[in-house]
Design a protein around this motif. Sequence first.
Motif, short mmCIF file in Angstrom:
data_model
loop_
_atom_site.label_atom_id
_atom_site.label_comp_id
_atom_site.label_asym_id
_atom_site.label_seq_id
_atom_site.Cartn_x
_atom_site.Cartn_y
_atom_site.Cartn_z
N ILE A 119 0.90 -1.16 0.00
CA ILE A 119 0.00 0.00 0.00
C ILE A 119 0.93 1.19 0.00
O ILE A 119 1.67 1.43 0.96
CB ILE A 119 -0.93 0.01 1.23
N HIS B 65 0.57 6.15 -5.39
CA HIS B 65 0.58 5.85 -6.82
C HIS B 65 1.70 6.65 -7.47
O HIS B 65 1.89 7.83 -7.15
CB HIS B 65 -0.77 6.21 -7.45
N THR C 205 -0.09 9.78 -9.37
CA THR C 205 -1.03 10.68 -8.68
C THR C 205 -0.72 10.87 -7.20
O THR C 205 -1.30 11.74 -6.56
CB THR C 205 -2.46 10.13 -8.78
N ALA D 133 -1.81 9.26 -4.85
CA ALA D 133 -2.93 8.76 -4.05
C ALA D 133 -2.57 7.37 -3.53
O ALA D 133 -1.91 6.60 -4.21
CB ALA D 133 -4.19 8.71 -4.90
N SER E 84 -2.51 3.61 -3.01
CA SER E 84 -2.98 2.53 -3.89
C SER E 84 -2.32 1.22 -3.47
O SER E 84 -1.31 1.22 -2.78
CB SER E 84 -2.63 2.85 -5.35
N THR E 85 -2.92 0.13 -3.89
CA THR E 85 -2.32 -1.18 -3.61
C THR E 85 -1.58 -1.64 -4.86
O THR E 85 -1.96 -1.32 -5.98
CB THR E 85 -3.38 -2.23 -3.23
N SER E 86 -0.54 -2.40 -4.63
CA SER E 86 0.25 -2.91 -5.74
C SER E 86 0.83 -4.26 -5.36
O SER E 86 1.32 -4.43 -4.24
CB SER E 86 1.39 -1.93 -6.06
N CYS F 208 7.25 -3.56 -9.34
CA CYS F 208 5.79 -3.62 -9.26
C CYS F 208 5.23 -4.38 -10.45
O CYS F 208 5.82 -4.40 -11.53
CB CYS F 208 5.22 -2.21 -9.21
#
Length: 166
Positions: free
Chosen positions: A76, A79, A82, A84, A86-88, A100
């Motif tokens: 987590i 991004h 962005t 923001a 995010s999960t990856s 990733c």
Amino acid sequence: MVYIGLCLGLGDGFQVGDLIGAAVGSGLGGGISNELQRADEATLRALNLEWVNSPDSYIYHRKRHRGEAVRRLLLIMPHPQTSAPSTSFAVQFPDGYVACLAIADIANQLMFTMAGYGFDLDWVGQKQNLGFIPTDLGNSLPVEIWSGQNQHLVAIPYNTPHQFIY
């Protein structure tokens, strides 16, 4: 690769020939991957396989980061475009590099592929274990916060037997 060959052999009844064919096919696939890793730029260009040396290629990362991925990670993190949360999904290589993964449509099937970006762990100054979460396999996975240089992310490292990077 071996599993695919074995499954294909089950359609007409499993036979010893199915096992041998699956093993040979797996060996060929691994051999092709190793040869692509050793090929030079001119050879790859002549075969229209330049993508092998791009960050979108697992072979590229395997060559650059000293071998096969050693573990998987659920992250987590901000991004990359962005910022923001995010999960990856990611994989970690022997030298600590984290690559990733992305979901791509390949031959009308959604599959995990290399996303073309990642990061070195040299910025991580501290790893703090927050606890463990249970899985449906009956084991628990650690939940860690990696922080350093005004960056933070949550990482859930896990090792799962696998034939592929995802």
